[in-house]
Scaffold this motif. Structure first.
Motif, short mmCIF file in Angstrom:
data_model
loop_
_atom_site.label_atom_id
_atom_site.label_comp_id
_atom_site.label_asym_id
_atom_site.label_seq_id
_atom_site.Cartn_x
_atom_site.Cartn_y
_atom_site.Cartn_z
N PRO A 1 23.96 15.16 -3.73
CA PRO A 1 24.31 16.58 -3.83
C PRO A 1 23.47 17.43 -2.87
O PRO A 1 22.29 17.13 -2.62
N GLN A 2 24.08 18.49 -2.36
CA GLN A 2 23.38 19.40 -1.45
C GLN A 2 23.22 20.78 -2.06
O GLN A 2 22.12 21.20 -2.38
N THR A 3 24.33 21.50 -2.23
CA THR A 3 24.27 22.84 -2.81
C THR A 3 25.46 23.06 -3.73
O THR A 3 26.48 22.36 -3.63
N ARG A 4 25.30 24.05 -4.58
CA ARG A 4 26.41 24.49 -5.44
C ARG A 4 26.35 26.01 -5.52
O ARG A 4 25.31 26.58 -5.82
N GLN A 5 27.49 26.66 -5.26
CA GLN A 5 27.57 28.11 -5.33
C GLN A 5 28.60 28.50 -6.36
O GLN A 5 29.75 28.08 -6.29
N THR A 6 28.18 29.33 -7.33
CA THR A 6 29.07 29.83 -8.38
C THR A 6 29.17 31.34 -8.23
O THR A 6 28.15 32.05 -8.28
N LEU B 1 25.50 32.60 -7.59
CA LEU B 1 24.37 31.76 -7.95
C LEU B 1 24.38 30.55 -7.05
O LEU B 1 25.34 29.76 -7.04
N LEU B 2 23.35 30.38 -6.25
CA LEU B 2 23.26 29.29 -5.29
C LEU B 2 22.16 28.33 -5.76
O LEU B 2 21.01 28.73 -5.92
N VAL B 3 22.54 27.07 -5.97
CA VAL B 3 21.62 26.05 -6.46
C VAL B 3 21.48 24.97 -5.39
O VAL B 3 22.48 24.48 -4.86
N PHE B 4 20.25 24.60 -5.10
CA PHE B 4 19.97 23.53 -4.15
C PHE B 4 19.52 22.29 -4.93
O PHE B 4 18.73 22.38 -5.87
N TYR B 5 20.02 21.13 -4.49
CA TYR B 5 19.70 19.87 -5.16
C TYR B 5 18.86 18.99 -4.24
O TYR B 5 18.88 19.13 -3.02
N ASP B 6 18.16 18.06 -4.87
CA ASP B 6 17.38 17.09 -4.11
C ASP B 6 17.55 15.72 -4.76
O ASP B 6 17.69 15.60 -5.97
N GLY B 7 17.55 14.67 -3.93
CA GLY B 7 17.71 13.32 -4.44
C GLY B 7 19.07 12.74 -4.09
O GLY B 7 19.92 13.39 -3.49
#
Length: 345
Positions: free
Chosen positions: A310-315, A326-332
């Motif tokens: 996963p990279q990013t998620r924007q809601t 809402l912008l969420v950044f993921y790692d892994g």
């Protein structure tokens, strides 16, 4: 006289025949006993379960008449190949015309207790994230699918694992799923190989087991001639081939499938490097020792690989005057794979 018998015997040994069989029902889907089935000098009658079996000459166009004292006659024409076993299930109507109410009541009973038969050609034309018979089941009463990326379905409020699946009278067990929908491979049922699809949402026979919700009974076809079928699209493709030996004793059908759902997940709100690929091979082989004894083998091998990063998620939410995001950044990352092998005689 002895010489004449010696000459005739070889011709009798090479007589080519086929078998016409099935179950005769009335308009209430109840079996009809003592139905006369006749074609020329050949004939038989149905038993108490409505079942009949008639051996007829092969490679000839024959007219078969189904008659009963209380029902209207049915006439059908057949031209079967040598060694072919053709299933024909006629529905006979009563001679009396005042049965409209009875017919309506019978249809309502079928929806509750009966078996719904689905045309395999319709199943093959259904497209989607997980194309196949499960994608069509959700259109039936009482069946629901909550995830279009999954082949799981529930019937009448039950759980997905309360549904029985049979392929050629062999119970199929679902493999272990790491994550439903995202990491679920192809449906076991290869629609290119299917001949009959029967589905019951309740009131099924005890021979199917003790599951609570439903029975999906799939029958793979037995080939009668050589044929090849191919399908190619942006999400993958499939190839199937079937053949039969010259003496009609051995027949086999093989199906190969490949699926890549990358294009589907690219449209999701979560931007990922998600690369799911599925591939499987199925074979159904049959050897006929006699008309009553057949030995069949059903085999399946599947390979499923996943790479999930996963990279990013924007809601997006809020109002037109005050839009918010809402912008969420993921790692892994996550990498999974599993293989399943299945075989039965």
């Amino acid at each position: 006289m002895c010489c004449l018998v010696f000459i005739l015997l070889p011709f009798v040994g090479f007589t080519q025949t086929a078998i016409l069989q099935g179950v005769i029902l009335d308009e209430l889907k109840q079996p009809i006993e003592d139905v006369n089935i006749k074609s020329g000098n050949l004939g038989t009658t149905s038993n108490e379960n409505g079942f009949y079996s008639l051996r007829i000459p092969a490679n000839e166009e024959l007219t078969v008449i189904f008659s009963h004292i209380n029902h209207k006659n049915i006439t059908a024409t057949f031209n079967l190949k040598n060694g072919e076993i053709f299933e024909f299930n006629p529905v006979m109507s009563l001679e009396v015309e005042q049965i409209a109410t009875v017919i309506v009541r019978g249809n309502q009973r079928k929806r509750v207790e009966g078996i719904t038969t689905i045309d395999p050609e319709i199943v093959r034309t259904i497209k989607g994230a997980q194309p196949g018979v499960e994608n069509l089941l959700k259109t039936l009463p009482g069946v629901s699918i909550s995830n279009e990326l999954s082949t799981q379905y529930s019937v009448r409020g039950g759980n997905f694992d309360e549904n029985l699946v049979y392929v050629n009278e062999i119970e199929v067990y679902r493999p272990f799923l790491i994550r439903s929908g995202q990491q679920e491979g192809l449906s076991f049922v290869n629609t290119d190989l299917v001949r009959n699809v029967d589905f019951s949402a309740g009131g099924f026979q005890a021979k199917y087991g003790d599951k609570l919700s439903s029975v999906l009974d799939i029958t793979y076809r037995t080939p009668i001639k050589f044929g090849v079928r191919a399908d190619l699209n942006l999400l993958g493709g499939s190839l199937s081939a079937e053949t039969v030996s010259k003496d009609s004793k051995f027949s086999g059908i093989l199906g190969l499938r490949y699926r890549d759902n990358t294009l589907l997940v690219d449209a999701r709100q979560t931007k990922t490097n998600y690369d799911p690929t599925f591939a499987d091979a199925q074979a159904f082989l049959t050897y006929k020792f006699t008309d009553r004894f057949h030995l069949s083998f059903l085999g399946n091998a599947s390979i499923n690989t996943y790479e999930y990063e996963p990279q990013t998620r924007q809601t997006n939410f809020g109002t037109i005057d005050n839009p918010l995001a809402l912008l969420v950044f993921y790692d892994g990352q996550e990498k999974d794979a599993y293989q399943t092998l299945f075989g039965a005689l």
